[in-house]
Design a protein around this motif. Structure first.
Motif, short mmCIF file in Angstrom:
data_model
loop_
_atom_site.label_atom_id
_atom_site.label_comp_id
_atom_site.label_asym_id
_atom_site.label_seq_id
_atom_site.Cartn_x
_atom_site.Cartn_y
_atom_site.Cartn_z
N CYS A 25 -31.12 35.07 6.30
CA CYS A 25 -31.27 35.71 4.99
C CYS A 25 -29.89 35.92 4.37
N ASP A 43 -28.53 39.11 2.04
CA ASP A 43 -28.88 40.35 1.35
C ASP A 43 -27.74 41.36 1.45
N THR A 76 -28.61 44.76 2.12
CA THR A 76 -29.17 45.95 2.74
C THR A 76 -29.07 45.91 4.26
N GLY A 77 -28.96 44.73 4.85
CA GLY A 77 -28.91 44.62 6.30
C GLY A 77 -30.26 44.77 6.97
N SER A 78 -31.32 44.70 6.19
CA SER A 78 -32.65 44.90 6.76
C SER A 78 -33.53 43.65 6.69
N CYS A 79 -32.93 42.47 6.74
CA CYS A 79 -33.74 41.26 6.64
C CYS A 79 -34.46 40.99 7.95
N THR A 80 -35.65 40.40 7.84
CA THR A 80 -36.46 40.14 9.02
C THR A 80 -36.92 38.69 9.12
N THR A 93 -23.42 35.99 11.53
CA THR A 93 -23.49 37.10 10.59
C THR A 93 -22.16 37.10 9.84
N GLY A 113 -29.55 39.88 14.14
CA GLY A 113 -30.34 40.83 13.38
C GLY A 113 -29.69 42.20 13.41
N ALA A 114 -30.23 43.11 12.60
CA ALA A 114 -29.70 44.47 12.56
C ALA A 114 -29.87 45.15 13.90
N THR A 115 -30.98 44.87 14.57
CA THR A 115 -31.22 45.38 15.92
C THR A 115 -31.70 44.23 16.78
#
Length: 119
Positions: free
Chosen positions: A27, A29, A31-35, A49, A94-96
């Motif tokens: 992704c 973005d 916000t750092g919340s892409c899935t 990243t 990913g973020a996590t």
């Protein structure tokens, strides 16, 4: 010998999982919340990243040989200043951290069937 077909099936699934390509978050973005995820091509063996200073974050598959500041500057010429991180496990960009991945699950299933068959 009654369990031979079942054991072969489990080993085939385990081997298939071990040979599969890496999966990365994909992704762009801020916000750092892409899935969104993607299965990487065979020649792409890392997850990237790339964070623009004061801007967006890009996450995608990449060749590990391209995980170099100068190479990334050529690949992203419109991004003057950035930080980056490359990693080599499933969904590691990913973020996590998400899950343990297919290879470990296949290996554990194989070991469980072998233990059960030896009883």
């Amino acid at each position: 010998m009654n369990n031979y077909p079942g054991m072969c099936l489990v080993f085939c699934f385990a081997i298939f999982g071990l040979g599969s390509a890496i999966r990365c978050v994909k992704c762009k973005d801020d916000t750092g919340s892409c899935t969104t995820t993607q299965d990487c091509r065979v020649d792409e063996d890392a997850c990237l990243t790339l964070a623009e200073r004061g801007g967006q974050t890009t996450r995608q598959c990449i060749k590990v040989s391209d995980c170099d500041f100068n190479r990334l500057a050529q690949m992203f010429p419109s991004v003057p200043k950035f930080t980056f991180d490359c990693c080599s496990s499933h969904l590691c960009n990913g973020a996590t951290s998400i899950g343990t991945g297919k290879p470990l699950l296949g290996l554990l299933a194989s070991l469980a069937v072998m233990w059960w068959c030896m009883q």
